[in-house]
Enzyme design. Structure first.
Site, PDB file in Angstrom:
ATOM      1  N   ASN A  30       1.970   5.648   2.386  1.00 44.11           N
ATOM      2  CA  ASN A  30       2.124   6.359   1.113  1.00 44.11           C
ATOM      3  C   ASN A  30       2.884   5.479   0.112  1.00 44.11           C
ATOM      4  O   ASN A  30       3.490   4.469   0.485  1.00 44.11           O
ATOM      5  CB  ASN A  30       2.874   7.680   1.362  1.00 44.11           C
ATOM      6  CG  ASN A  30       2.516   8.743   0.329  1.00 44.11           C
ATOM      7  OD1 ASN A  30       1.351   9.020   0.076  1.00 44.11           O
ATOM      8  ND2 ASN A  30       3.545   9.309  -0.295  1.00 44.11           N
ATOM      9  N   LEU A  31       2.828   5.927  -1.176  1.00 42.72           N
ATOM     10  CA  LEU A  31       3.569   5.147  -2.172  1.00 42.72           C
ATOM     11  C   LEU A  31       5.068   5.297  -1.956  1.00 42.72           C
ATOM     12  O   LEU A  31       5.848   4.362  -2.183  1.00 42.72           O
ATOM     13  CB  LEU A  31       3.184   5.640  -3.574  1.00 42.72           C
ATOM     14  CG  LEU A  31       3.636   4.781  -4.761  1.00 42.72           C
ATOM     15  CD1 LEU A  31       2.986   3.403  -4.662  1.00 42.72           C
ATOM     16  CD2 LEU A  31       3.260   5.444  -6.086  1.00 42.72           C
ATOM     17  N   GLU A  32       5.449   6.503  -1.510  1.00 38.19           N
ATOM     18  CA  GLU A  32       6.879   6.770  -1.268  1.00 38.19           C
ATOM     19  C   GLU A  32       6.989   7.791  -0.150  1.00 38.19           C
ATOM     20  O   GLU A  32       6.004   8.446   0.191  1.00 38.19           O
ATOM     21  CB  GLU A  32       7.519   7.339  -2.545  1.00 38.19           C
ATOM     22  CG  GLU A  32       7.056   8.766  -2.857  1.00 38.19           C
ATOM     23  CD  GLU A  32       6.702   8.994  -4.318  1.00 38.19           C
ATOM     24  OE1 GLU A  32       7.181   8.245  -5.178  1.00 38.19           O
ATOM     25  OE2 GLU A  32       5.911   9.911  -4.566  1.00 38.19           O
ATOM     26  N   ASN A  61      -8.993  15.784  -0.599  1.00 37.58           N
ATOM     27  CA  ASN A  61      -9.528  15.489  -1.919  1.00 37.58           C
ATOM     28  C   ASN A  61     -10.898  16.128  -2.107  1.00 37.58           C
ATOM     29  O   ASN A  61     -11.667  16.250  -1.149  1.00 37.58           O
ATOM     30  CB  ASN A  61      -9.636  13.968  -2.131  1.00 37.58           C
ATOM     31  CG  ASN A  61      -8.285  13.281  -1.990  1.00 37.58           C
ATOM     32  OD1 ASN A  61      -7.237  13.922  -2.123  1.00 37.58           O
ATOM     33  ND2 ASN A  61      -8.298  11.999  -1.694  1.00 37.58           N
ATOM     34  N   TYR A 109     -12.810  22.467 -13.762  1.00 38.97           N
ATOM     35  CA  TYR A 109     -13.546  21.690 -12.756  1.00 38.97           C
ATOM     36  C   TYR A 109     -14.665  20.867 -13.399  1.00 38.97           C
ATOM     37  O   TYR A 109     -14.992  19.771 -12.939  1.00 38.97           O
ATOM     38  CB  TYR A 109     -14.073  22.609 -11.643  1.00 38.97           C
ATOM     39  CG  TYR A 109     -12.938  23.099 -10.763  1.00 38.97           C
ATOM     40  CD1 TYR A 109     -12.369  24.358 -10.949  1.00 38.97           C
ATOM     41  CD2 TYR A 109     -12.374  22.258  -9.804  1.00 38.97           C
ATOM     42  CE1 TYR A 109     -11.292  24.780 -10.178  1.00 38.97           C
ATOM     43  CE2 TYR A 109     -11.290  22.676  -9.031  1.00 38.97           C
ATOM     44  CZ  TYR A 109     -10.758  23.927  -9.233  1.00 38.97           C
ATOM     45  OH  TYR A 109      -9.676  24.340  -8.491  1.00 38.97           O
ATOM     46  N   CYS A 122     -21.951  30.279  -3.786  1.00 39.56           N
ATOM     47  CA  CYS A 122     -22.284  31.575  -4.374  1.00 39.56           C
ATOM     48  C   CYS A 122     -21.464  32.669  -3.690  1.00 39.56           C
ATOM     49  O   CYS A 122     -21.575  32.881  -2.471  1.00 39.56           O
ATOM     50  CB  CYS A 122     -23.784  31.876  -4.187  1.00 39.56           C
ATOM     51  SG  CYS A 122     -24.220  33.540  -4.781  1.00 39.56           S
ATOM     52  N   THR A 165      -0.611  11.457   0.611  1.00 39.23           N
ATOM     53  CA  THR A 165      -0.383  12.895   0.414  1.00 39.23           C
ATOM     54  C   THR A 165       1.113  13.168   0.434  1.00 39.23           C
ATOM     55  O   THR A 165       1.876  12.540   1.148  1.00 39.23           O
ATOM     56  CB  THR A 165      -1.129  13.745   1.476  1.00 39.23           C
ATOM     57  OG1 THR A 165      -0.892  15.135   1.217  1.00 39.23           O
ATOM     58  CG2 THR A 165      -0.687  13.426   2.879  1.00 39.23           C
ATOM     59  N   HIS A 198     -10.683  20.853   1.666  1.00 39.11           N
ATOM     60  CA  HIS A 198     -10.466  21.655   0.444  1.00 39.11           C
ATOM     61  C   HIS A 198     -11.734  21.772  -0.384  1.00 39.11           C
ATOM     62  O   HIS A 198     -11.680  22.161  -1.552  1.00 39.11           O
ATOM     63  CB  HIS A 198      -9.344  21.042  -0.406  1.00 39.11           C
ATOM     64  CG  HIS A 198      -7.991  21.215   0.229  1.00 39.11           C
ATOM     65  ND1 HIS A 198      -6.875  20.523  -0.197  1.00 39.11           N
ATOM     66  CD2 HIS A 198      -7.562  21.979   1.266  1.00 39.11           C
ATOM     67  CE1 HIS A 198      -5.830  20.872   0.543  1.00 39.11           C
ATOM     68  NE2 HIS A 198      -6.227  21.750   1.445  1.00 39.11           N
ATOM     69  N   ARG A 248     -13.132  17.622 -14.407  1.00 35.53           N
ATOM     70  CA  ARG A 248     -12.867  16.740 -13.264  1.00 35.53           C
ATOM     71  C   ARG A 248     -14.179  16.225 -12.680  1.00 35.53           C
ATOM     72  O   ARG A 248     -14.273  15.069 -12.265  1.00 35.53           O
ATOM     73  CB  ARG A 248     -12.028  17.482 -12.209  1.00 35.53           C
ATOM     74  CG  ARG A 248     -10.617  17.800 -12.741  1.00 35.53           C
ATOM     75  CD  ARG A 248      -9.841  18.646 -11.781  1.00 35.53           C
ATOM     76  NE  ARG A 248      -9.539  17.910 -10.567  1.00 35.53           N
ATOM     77  CZ  ARG A 248      -9.110  18.507  -9.453  1.00 35.53           C
ATOM     78  NH1 ARG A 248      -8.970  19.823  -9.416  1.00 35.53           N
ATOM     79  NH2 ARG A 248      -8.827  17.801  -8.383  1.00 35.53           N
TER      80      ARG A 248
HETATM   81  N1  APR Z   1      -0.993   4.638  -3.136  1.00 34.98           N
HETATM   82  C1  APR Z   1      -0.508   5.423  -2.141  1.00 34.98           C
HETATM   83  N2  APR Z   1       0.028   6.648  -2.351  1.00 34.98           N
HETATM   84  C2  APR Z   1       0.074   7.092  -3.620  1.00 34.98           C
HETATM   85  C3  APR Z   1      -0.408   6.341  -4.712  1.00 34.98           C
HETATM   86  C4  APR Z   1      -0.966   5.063  -4.428  1.00 34.98           C
HETATM   87  N3  APR Z   1      -1.451   4.259  -5.405  1.00 34.98           N
HETATM   88  N4  APR Z   1      -0.214   7.056  -5.854  1.00 34.98           N
HETATM   89  C5  APR Z   1       0.371   8.217  -5.486  1.00 34.98           C
HETATM   90  N5  APR Z   1       0.555   8.241  -4.146  1.00 34.98           N
HETATM   91  C6  APR Z   1       1.151   9.310  -3.341  1.00 34.98           C
HETATM   92  C7  APR Z   1       2.308  10.018  -4.030  1.00 34.98           C
HETATM   93  O1  APR Z   1       3.528   9.365  -3.716  1.00 34.98           O
HETATM   94  C8  APR Z   1       2.251  11.409  -3.397  1.00 34.98           C
HETATM   95  O2  APR Z   1       3.053  11.475  -2.226  1.00 34.98           O
HETATM   96  O3  APR Z   1       0.164  10.281  -3.149  1.00 34.98           O
HETATM   97  C9  APR Z   1       0.774  11.568  -3.008  1.00 34.98           C
HETATM   98  C10 APR Z   1       0.026  12.556  -3.881  1.00 34.98           C
HETATM   99  O4  APR Z   1       0.619  13.817  -3.685  1.00 34.98           O
HETATM  100  P1  APR Z   1       0.014  15.087  -4.456  1.00 34.98           P
HETATM  101  O5  APR Z   1      -0.182  14.749  -5.906  1.00 34.98           O
HETATM  102  O6  APR Z   1       0.855  16.256  -4.078  1.00 34.98           O
HETATM  103  O7  APR Z   1      -1.470  15.258  -3.843  1.00 34.98           O
HETATM  104  P2  APR Z   1      -1.852  15.851  -2.427  1.00 34.98           P
HETATM  105  O8  APR Z   1      -0.775  15.613  -1.427  1.00 34.98           O
HETATM  106  O9  APR Z   1      -3.213  15.354  -2.099  1.00 34.98           O
HETATM  107  O10 APR Z   1      -1.933  17.440  -2.732  1.00 34.98           O
HETATM  108  C11 APR Z   1      -2.388  18.252  -1.660  1.00 34.98           C
HETATM  109  O11 APR Z   1      -2.416  20.156  -3.152  1.00 34.98           O
HETATM  110  O12 APR Z   1      -2.887  20.943  -5.243  1.00 34.98           O
HETATM  111  C12 APR Z   1      -3.319  20.914  -3.957  1.00 34.98           C
HETATM  112  O13 APR Z   1      -5.517  21.133  -3.223  1.00 34.98           O
HETATM  113  C13 APR Z   1      -4.659  20.248  -3.867  1.00 34.98           C
HETATM  114  O14 APR Z   1      -5.525  18.793  -2.161  1.00 34.98           O
HETATM  115  C14 APR Z   1      -4.408  19.022  -3.016  1.00 34.98           C
HETATM  116  C15 APR Z   1      -3.176  19.409  -2.224  1.00 34.98           C
END
Ligand code: APR
Length: 233
Positions: free
Chosen positions: A202-204, A92, A56, A117, A177, A109, A59
């Site tokens: 989302n990206l995908e 996030n 951490y 503490c 997400t 989160h 990060r």
């Molecule tokens: N624009 C839009 N979406 C994007 C981009 C972008 N530039 N880059 C990546 N993504 C999308 C990916 O396609 C994916 O679906 O963001 C998503 C990220 O997914 P994860 O990496 O799984 O992150 P997240 O969904 O936030 O994870 C949820 O998991 O590990 C735990 O606590 C942690 O809060 C986190 C939780």
């Protein structure tokens, strides 16, 4: 005139990706390099607190070299200019939404820049490194301070407030997400049951894509400002 009056927005790591913050499940994501059980579980912290603090600390140090992007800014604009209610729920732990100007914000989160503490339960702002030698500014006990981050197996924060807002919303928007982690991944279903319109940006397509009434795919810095512009238009 927008037909919505109560909006709930959920964000994940994807909204911060273009700011240079690593996501978790991309092929070169955080969990492809480190086992989450070692650094994001209470068991991992009990086993090797130094390793967890270093994970951490790295990060947290990284936050000073990243900035909010156009997607964070668009959500802050929506909060400022939308006539109805907007609640931003983020998975996030970075501080980019705050730095972009969002204030009606829940970190379900937790937050990198906060400490908890485990002895007295007090929370403290903690922008710098943390290690086992630090003692709690409130109860002065050493060895109980941890990042104020919700680990796997722990209960996310403010769940009642989030569920209450979703039950009343007429628009639910999920941004950046993968829909892999509950309870956040279940919010879209709660919103549908509440009769809200549901949108995935989302990206995908995510794991939960089939639950959304509408979806737009692309980079957050492009599709989120356009979406907000349309909402405010
Ligand atoms: N624009 C839009 N979406 C994007 C981009 C972008 N530039 N880059 C990546 N993504 C999308 C990916 O396609 C994916 O679906 O963001 C998503 C990220 O997914 P994860 O990496 O799984 O992150 P997240 O969904 O936030 O994870 C949820 O998991 O590990 C735990 O606590 C942690 O809060 C986190 C939780």
């Amino acid at each position: 005139m927008t037909r919505y009056s109560r909006i709930v927005i959920l964000t994940g790591a994807g909204i911060s990706a273009e700011s240079g913050v690593d996501t978790f499940r991309a092929k070169d994501g955080i969990w492809s390099k480190i086992d989450y059980r070692d650094v994001a579980t209470p068991q991992g912290f009990a086993r090797d607190p130094d390793r967890v603090h270093e994970f951490y600390n790295e990060r947290r140090r990284g936050l000073v070299s990243v900035s909010p992007n156009a997607a964070h800014a668009a959500l802050a604009r929506l909060e400022r200019e939308f006539a109805g209610n907007v609640l931003l729920v983020t998975q996030n732990i970075d501080d980019l939404h705050e730095r972009a100007g969002s204030s009606r914000l829940i970190h379900m989160h937790g937050e990198l820049v906060r400490a908890l503490c485990a002895n007295c339960g007090q929370r403290h702002d903690w922008p710098g490194d943390m290690d086992v030698g630090h003692s709690c500014p409130a109860c002065h006990s050493a060895g109980y301070l941890r990042p104020d981050v919700v680990w796997f197996g722990e209960m996310p924060y403010k769940m009642e407030r989030i569920s209450a807002a979703i039950a009343l919303c007429d628009l639910f928007v999920s941004i950046g997400t993968s829909g892999n982690v509950y309870p956040a991944a279940g919010f879209v279903e709660e919103a549908r049951i509440a009769g809200a319109h549901t949108v995935e940006l989302n990206l995908e397509p995510s794991e939960g894509r089939s639950h959304f009434a509408e979806a737009q795919y692309g980079r957050a810095t492009e599709i989120v400002p356009a979406f907000v512009e349309k909402l405010l238009g």
